[in-house]
Motif scaffolding. Structure first.
Motif, short mmCIF file in Angstrom:
data_model
loop_
_atom_site.label_atom_id
_atom_site.label_comp_id
_atom_site.label_asym_id
_atom_site.label_seq_id
_atom_site.Cartn_x
_atom_site.Cartn_y
_atom_site.Cartn_z
N THR A 1 58.04 -32.79 48.33
CA THR A 1 58.50 -33.76 49.33
C THR A 1 58.06 -33.36 50.73
O THR A 1 57.82 -34.22 51.57
CB THR A 1 60.03 -33.89 49.28
N ALA A 2 57.92 -32.05 50.98
CA ALA A 2 57.47 -31.59 52.30
C ALA A 2 56.05 -32.08 52.57
O ALA A 2 55.73 -32.54 53.68
CB ALA A 2 57.54 -30.07 52.39
N GLN A 3 55.18 -32.00 51.57
CA GLN A 3 53.81 -32.48 51.73
C GLN A 3 53.79 -33.99 51.94
O GLN A 3 53.04 -34.51 52.77
CB GLN A 3 52.99 -32.11 50.50
N LEU A 4 54.63 -34.69 51.23
CA LEU A 4 54.73 -36.13 51.39
C LEU A 4 55.18 -36.49 52.80
O LEU A 4 54.59 -37.34 53.47
CB LEU A 4 55.71 -36.69 50.36
N ASP A 5 56.23 -35.83 53.28
CA ASP A 5 56.73 -36.09 54.64
C ASP A 5 55.64 -35.83 55.68
O ASP A 5 55.49 -36.59 56.65
CB ASP A 5 57.93 -35.19 54.95
N HIS A 6 54.89 -34.76 55.47
CA HIS A 6 53.83 -34.39 56.42
C HIS A 6 52.76 -35.48 56.49
O HIS A 6 52.35 -35.89 57.59
CB HIS A 6 53.20 -33.07 56.00
N ASN A 7 52.32 -35.97 55.33
CA ASN A 7 51.26 -36.97 55.34
C ASN A 7 51.74 -38.31 55.92
O ASN A 7 51.00 -38.96 56.66
CB ASN A 7 50.73 -37.17 53.92
N ILE A 8 52.96 -38.69 55.61
CA ILE A 8 53.50 -39.93 56.14
C ILE A 8 53.59 -39.88 57.66
O ILE A 8 53.45 -40.91 58.35
CB ILE A 8 54.89 -40.21 55.53
N ALA A 9 53.76 -38.70 58.22
CA ALA A 9 53.87 -38.56 59.68
C ALA A 9 52.58 -38.93 60.40
O ALA A 9 52.56 -39.02 61.63
CB ALA A 9 54.28 -37.14 60.05
N ALA A 10 51.52 -39.19 59.66
CA ALA A 10 50.27 -39.64 60.30
C ALA A 10 50.48 -40.93 61.07
O ALA A 10 49.76 -41.21 62.04
CB ALA A 10 49.19 -39.84 59.23
N VAL A 11 51.50 -41.72 60.68
CA VAL A 11 51.74 -42.98 61.38
C VAL A 11 52.33 -42.78 62.77
O VAL A 11 52.41 -43.73 63.56
CB VAL A 11 52.69 -43.89 60.56
N ASP A 12 52.72 -41.55 63.10
CA ASP A 12 53.39 -41.29 64.38
C ASP A 12 52.43 -41.02 65.53
O ASP A 12 52.86 -40.87 66.67
CB ASP A 12 54.34 -40.09 64.24
N PHE A 13 51.14 -40.95 65.25
CA PHE A 13 50.18 -40.56 66.27
C PHE A 13 49.44 -41.77 66.82
O PHE A 13 49.28 -42.79 66.13
CB PHE A 13 49.19 -39.54 65.70
N PRO A 14 48.97 -41.68 68.06
CA PRO A 14 48.25 -42.81 68.66
C PRO A 14 46.94 -43.10 67.94
O PRO A 14 46.38 -42.24 67.25
CB PRO A 14 48.01 -42.36 70.11
N ASP A 15 46.45 -44.31 68.11
CA ASP A 15 45.18 -44.70 67.50
C ASP A 15 44.06 -43.79 67.97
O ASP A 15 44.08 -43.26 69.09
CB ASP A 15 44.84 -46.15 67.85
N LEU A 16 43.07 -43.64 67.12
CA LEU A 16 41.89 -42.86 67.49
C LEU A 16 41.09 -43.60 68.55
O LEU A 16 40.87 -44.81 68.45
CB LEU A 16 41.02 -42.62 66.25
N THR A 17 40.65 -42.87 69.56
CA THR A 17 39.85 -43.47 70.63
C THR A 17 38.38 -43.55 70.20
O THR A 17 37.96 -42.93 69.21
CB THR A 17 39.94 -42.64 71.91
N ASP A 18 37.59 -44.28 70.96
CA ASP A 18 36.16 -44.38 70.66
C ASP A 18 35.49 -43.02 70.73
O ASP A 18 34.62 -42.70 69.92
CB ASP A 18 35.49 -45.35 71.64
N ASP A 19 35.88 -42.21 71.71
CA ASP A 19 35.29 -40.87 71.83
C ASP A 19 35.67 -40.01 70.63
O ASP A 19 34.83 -39.23 70.11
CB ASP A 19 35.76 -40.20 73.12
N GLU A 20 36.89 -40.11 70.18
CA GLU A 20 37.32 -39.33 69.02
C GLU A 20 36.61 -39.80 67.76
O GLU A 20 36.20 -38.97 66.92
CB GLU A 20 38.83 -39.43 68.87
N LEU A 21 36.43 -41.08 67.62
CA LEU A 21 35.70 -41.60 66.47
C LEU A 21 34.25 -41.13 66.48
O LEU A 21 33.66 -40.84 65.43
CB LEU A 21 35.76 -43.12 66.45
N ALA A 22 33.67 -41.02 67.67
CA ALA A 22 32.29 -40.53 67.77
C ALA A 22 32.21 -39.07 67.35
O ALA A 22 31.24 -38.66 66.67
CB ALA A 22 31.78 -40.71 69.20
N LEU A 23 33.20 -38.27 67.72
CA LEU A 23 33.23 -36.87 67.29
C LEU A 23 33.38 -36.76 65.78
O LEU A 23 32.75 -35.90 65.14
CB LEU A 23 34.38 -36.14 67.99
#
Length: 343
Positions: free
Chosen positions: A308-330
């Motif tokens: 369940t800890a791994q599950l909670d960790h992966n679900i937390a991906a929804v808590d972060f801001p969208d990837l920027t164009d610069d980050e997508l380029a990297l």
């Protein structure tokens, strides 16, 4: 909340629809959670039933309503469906109307010619077995697991249509089809009045075939959704292998991941992606999950978990801001297609 093996008084969390977003599946009326739960691995007879139950119930508490299975999942084949069916019957039966259950048929599950392929015999017989495994009278989505060039597509599609007409499935999906065959299946299904709901394809930062071969564009044109599996590239898009192969890791005992691919090139590229994730305050796994969900054609990302800890960790991906164009380029710079996958 306790999910102990002797606590059979499970009540779902009242906040379960507040954690993750739901996304429309193509042109249909069906919403799926941004993360769906796959029982491909770690849900056979070689893992603890109590742990499996704990993970399934935690997933539902987090808002994951879609549980993805197949006749092939185990070991042995069908074990994952049977294990999920026990949890469904014991804990989740009263929530059946809130669940999206899917299963697949067509990949080999035995030596008989009727235990593989896309024939009417293989698909509809397997579906009947799967319904018994799951302990339900219908699945929400029934997939043809892999294309079968030895069977006329019209026969395969006809069997899928029959599953819906017989009330054994609500929607139809396909998996691992190339764009041209996916389009042909979509056309046949549309003509039969049973539109193609969804295509399940492997997609990750290191495996970009759906965007390179035109599958995502085909999905948009034909109006079906895409659900992606292996978004973490079998664990390669985590920090697990940056310093070698730890004891007990999947690369030591999996037929889907060879230790040979974990080389210096892989580690150099993955280290750069991990640095970007750290700069965003998240893990590499969370970054990789966000990346596949950035595409509007992608309805949901399939994730698994061994705790369940791994599950909670992966679900937390929804808590972060969208990837920027610069980050997508990297990510494009360091996330080279085929890394670690022998493509």
């Amino acid at each position: 909340m306790s999910y102990g093996p002797h606590d059979l008084s499970y009540t779902a969390a009242g906040s379960r629809y507040e954690r993750i977003s739901y996304r429309r599946t193509g042109n249909s009326g069906l919403d799926l959670p941004a993360f769906s739960f796959g029982l491909w691995q770690k849900f056979g007879t070689d893992y603890s039933p109590a742990t499996q139950r704990e993970i399934i119930l935690r997933a539902f508490d987090l808002g994951i309503t879609h549980f993805d299975n197949a006749d092939r999942y185990g070991p042995p084949h069908r074990a994952a469906q049977q294990n999920f069916g026990r949890v469904l019957g014991t804990d989740l039966a009263r929530y059946r109307d809130e669940l999206i259950l899917s299963t697949k048929a067509g990949n080999p599950i035995g030596p008989s010619p009727y235990l593989r392929g896309g024939s009417r015999k293989s698909l509809l017989t397997s579906l009947d077995h799967s319904l018994r495994d799951l302990g339900t009278d219908y699945v929400d989505i029934f997939y043809h697991h892999s294309p079968d060039s030895g069977t006329p597509l019209e026969e395969t599609v006809g069997a899928l249509v029959s599953a819906v007409q017989q009330g054994k499935a609500l929607y139809i999906g396909i998996s691992n089809y190339l764009p041209e065959r996916a389009h042909a299946a979509a056309e046949l299904l549309r003509a039969a009045g049973v539109p193609l709901l969804i295509h399940q394809a492997r997609y990750s930062i290191y495996d970009r075939r759906p965007e390179r071969n035109g599958l995502l564009e085909t999905a948009d044109q034909d109006g079906f959704g895409v659900i992606v599996y292996s978004p973490l590239a079998q664990g390669l898009l985590t920090d697990k292998y940056l310093d070698g192969i730890p004891a007990g890791a999947r690369a030591q005992n999996s037929t889907f991941l060879s230790p040979d691919v974990i080389d210096e090139t892989y580690r150099a590229r993955t280290s750069e992606l991990a640095k970007l994730a750290a700069a965003r305050g998240q893990s590499l796994a969370q970054l990789a999950l966000q990346w596949v969900l950035r595409r509007p054609e992608v309805t949901s990302a399939l994730i698994g978990a061994s705790s369940t800890a791994q599950l909670d960790h992966n679900i937390a991906a929804v808590d972060f801001p969208d990837l920027t164009d610069d980050e997508l380029a990297l990510i494009d710079e360091h996330g080279i297609h085929g890394t670690g996958l022998n493509l």
